[in-house]
Design a protein around this motif. Structure first.
Motif, PDB file in Angstrom:
ATOM      1  N   PHE A   1      40.262  39.616  53.690  1.00 13.93           N
ATOM      2  CA  PHE A   1      40.047  40.216  52.367  1.00 13.93           C
ATOM      3  C   PHE A   1      40.291  39.194  51.252  1.00 13.93           C
ATOM      4  O   PHE A   1      40.810  39.543  50.194  1.00 13.93           O
ATOM      5  CB  PHE A   1      40.979  41.418  52.181  1.00 13.93           C
ATOM      6  CG  PHE A   1      40.773  42.512  53.197  1.00 13.93           C
ATOM      7  CD1 PHE A   1      39.843  43.515  52.974  1.00 13.93           C
ATOM      8  CD2 PHE A   1      41.495  42.529  54.376  1.00 13.93           C
ATOM      9  CE1 PHE A   1      39.645  44.517  53.899  1.00 13.93           C
ATOM     10  CE2 PHE A   1      41.304  43.534  55.319  1.00 13.93           C
ATOM     11  CZ  PHE A   1      40.374  44.529  55.080  1.00 13.93           C
TER      12      PHE A   1
ATOM     13  N   GLU B   1      40.346  39.710  47.198  1.00 11.71           N
ATOM     14  CA  GLU B   1      40.550  41.105  46.806  1.00 11.71           C
ATOM     15  C   GLU B   1      41.633  41.177  45.733  1.00 11.71           C
ATOM     16  O   GLU B   1      42.609  40.435  45.772  1.00 11.71           O
ATOM     17  CB  GLU B   1      40.971  41.930  48.013  1.00 11.71           C
ATOM     18  CG  GLU B   1      41.087  43.421  47.700  1.00 11.71           C
ATOM     19  CD  GLU B   1      41.579  44.183  48.911  1.00 11.71           C
ATOM     20  OE1 GLU B   1      40.823  44.995  49.436  1.00 11.71           O
ATOM     21  OE2 GLU B   1      42.729  43.944  49.328  1.00 11.71           O
TER      22      GLU B   1
ATOM     23  N   SER C   1      46.097  39.158  43.506  1.00  8.94           N
ATOM     24  CA  SER C   1      45.015  38.955  44.467  1.00  8.94           C
ATOM     25  C   SER C   1      45.576  38.609  45.841  1.00  8.94           C
ATOM     26  O   SER C   1      46.636  38.002  45.958  1.00  8.94           O
ATOM     27  CB  SER C   1      44.096  37.823  43.997  1.00  8.94           C
ATOM     28  OG  SER C   1      43.464  38.159  42.785  1.00  8.94           O
TER      29      SER C   1
ATOM     30  N   TYR D   1      35.547  48.766  45.804  1.00  9.44           N
ATOM     31  CA  TYR D   1      34.979  47.496  46.220  1.00  9.44           C
ATOM     32  C   TYR D   1      35.652  46.378  45.432  1.00  9.44           C
ATOM     33  O   TYR D   1      35.242  46.044  44.323  1.00  9.44           O
ATOM     34  CB  TYR D   1      33.469  47.478  45.972  1.00  9.44           C
ATOM     35  CG  TYR D   1      32.715  48.546  46.724  1.00  9.44           C
ATOM     36  CD1 TYR D   1      32.446  48.418  48.079  1.00  9.44           C
ATOM     37  CD2 TYR D   1      32.270  49.697  46.076  1.00  9.44           C
ATOM     38  CE1 TYR D   1      31.759  49.394  48.776  1.00  9.44           C
ATOM     39  CE2 TYR D   1      31.580  50.689  46.754  1.00  9.44           C
ATOM     40  CZ  TYR D   1      31.330  50.530  48.096  1.00  9.44           C
ATOM     41  OH  TYR D   1      30.644  51.518  48.775  1.00  9.44           O
ATOM     42  N   ASN D   2      36.717  45.829  46.012  1.00  9.22           N
ATOM     43  CA  ASN D   2      37.383  44.684  45.391  1.00  9.22           C
ATOM     44  C   ASN D   2      37.733  44.938  43.934  1.00  9.22           C
ATOM     45  O   ASN D   2      37.253  44.256  43.039  1.00  9.22           O
ATOM     46  CB  ASN D   2      36.519  43.424  45.526  1.00  9.22           C
ATOM     47  CG  ASN D   2      37.318  42.172  45.191  1.00  9.22           C
ATOM     48  OD1 ASN D   2      38.542  42.233  45.114  1.00  9.22           O
ATOM     49  ND2 ASN D   2      36.626  41.064  44.995  1.00  9.22           N
ATOM     50  N   HIS D   3      38.560  45.889  43.726  1.00  5.20           N
ATOM     51  CA  HIS D   3      39.115  46.226  42.421  1.00  5.20           C
ATOM     52  C   HIS D   3      38.123  46.912  41.474  1.00  5.20           C
ATOM     53  O   HIS D   3      38.421  47.103  40.301  1.00  5.20           O
ATOM     54  CB  HIS D   3      39.713  44.994  41.731  1.00  5.20           C
ATOM     55  CG  HIS D   3      40.351  45.331  40.413  1.00  5.20           C
ATOM     56  ND1 HIS D   3      41.284  46.350  40.278  1.00  5.20           N
ATOM     57  CD2 HIS D   3      40.181  44.800  39.183  1.00  5.20           C
ATOM     58  CE1 HIS D   3      41.654  46.407  39.013  1.00  5.20           C
ATOM     59  NE2 HIS D   3      41.009  45.488  38.322  1.00  5.20           N
TER      60      HIS D   3
ATOM     61  N   GLY E   1      35.698  44.781  50.780  1.00  5.64           N
ATOM     62  CA  GLY E   1      35.317  43.602  50.011  1.00  5.64           C
ATOM     63  C   GLY E   1      33.854  43.700  49.612  1.00  5.64           C
ATOM     64  O   GLY E   1      33.138  44.624  49.985  1.00  5.64           O
TER      65      GLY E   1
END
Lengths: 141, 199
Positions: A100, A103, A113, B159-161, B198
């Motif tokens: 990930f 992310e 992150s 999806y990723n923040h 992601g």
């Protein structure tokens, strides 16, 4: 040393995982890489707990230079959302950081992150709601 | 009322047998209030006395009798001040015998737990998507097959923040995801609350 008191903290995402005797999909989790992991104890999984662990999690591929810390090492984890802190000891390898990379999780203006640490349900629930799943934290040794 | 005082109040209310009426006036504990408590001074690695987990074996009034996975027996009081999660924030009447549970609260002198929060059947799965079909994600969770059900109006993707959205079209077979959901007891199936992926 204690919460928010070390010179070189790490900032990243935390999540939670179950281990030891458990119900549901967690039932096969076992005692973790250290053999001592239990969902009711204040413990954690760390991505650089051994060579074998590091080769799976590869936080370096996300630009994270995490120190080698082995079973029993104590971290102080502070939620960037609540400001609450909990102390945990390493009992497993994880999270799978490089799955990930990049992310990002935020709590208001506080963002972090990459998944750097997983806490047991008892530890995570001491500083955040389990239903959040991911949360930005500061990690001190 | 400060959060710590609220928690003490809940505890004393349960002890006095007036939990439901007493706590109602205060409203339930929002997560941000419940987790704004001071640092918990507990030896790292030690079992947390203010935490319980296991399967619910009986419900008697507002008392949940819980058999811990480690064979410990717990008594958990749910009051009107307790936040209850079961796939979504919900109410006490959604809790059933046979459900799995994590609970956090205040340990009372008689050993029971006055709950600030209970999470019923909650799971947090790191998994790979092996297939997607109508309304379901097929997941590989550490070598075990798990079926994740999409619940209309509840299931959301992050999806990723990105903000959580109901559009799951960004999910892809072969990708890793994190799933927060509610286990369907005694099955390999879960209802999905949030899937983190992601991009």
């Amino acid at each position: 040393m204690g919460c928010s008191n070390s010179g070189a903290p790490a900032y990243g995402e935390m999540s939670w995982f179950c281990c030891g005797a458990a119900w549901g999909p967690c039932g096969s989790a076992g005692g973790g890489a250290c053999g001592t992991c239990n969902s009711s104890s204040h413990q954690c999984a760390w991505p650089n707990a051994s060579d074998a662990c590091f080769n799976i999690t590869r936080p370096d591929q996300c630009g994270e230079g995490l120190a080698r810390r082995t079973c029993g090492h104590v971290f102080y984890v502070t939620s960037q959302c609540s400001g609450s802190c909990v102390s945990v000891s390493i009992a497993d390898c994880g999270p799978d950081t490089n799955s990930f990379c990049g992310e990002r999780t935020c709590c208001g203006s506080a963002c972090a992150s990459n998944r750097l640490i997983d806490l047991t349900p008892s530890a995570y629930s001491a500083i955040a709601s389990l239903s959040t799943g991911l949360s930005p934290v500061r990690i001190d040794s | 009322m400060p959060s710590t005082d609220r928690r003490r109040f809940l505890s004393s209310a349960v002890l006095g047998g007036t939990a439901v009426a007493g706590a109602t006036a205060l409203g339930s504990l929002a997560p941000e209030t419940a987790f704004a408590a001071p640092r918990i001074d507990l030896d790292p690695g030690a079992r947390d006395p203010n935490f319980a987990e296991g399967r619910i074996t009986a419900i008697s009034g507002s008392l949940l009798k819980v058999s811990g996975s480690d064979k410990a027996l717990h008594r958990v009081y749910v009051t009107h001040g307790t936040s209850v999660w079961k796939l979504r924030p919900t109410t006490f009447d959604e809790i059933k015998v046979g459900d799995g549970l994590y609970a956090r609260g205040v340990k009372m002198p008689d050993g029971a737990l006055a709950a600030d929060a209970v999470w019923v059947n909650i799971v947090n799965l790191d998994a790979a998507i092996t297939a997607i079909d109508s309304g379901r994600l097929h997941l590989d969770h550490h070598g075990n097959k798990v079926v994740g059900h999409v619940v209309t109006g509840t299931t959301a993707a992050v999806y990723n923040h990105t903000p959580a959205i109901s559009d799951l079209s960004g999910l892809q077979v072969g990708k890793h995801v994190k799933v927060i959901g509610a286990w369907r007891p005694d099955t390999n199936e879960v209802d999905i609350a949030t899937v983190y992926a992601g991009i």
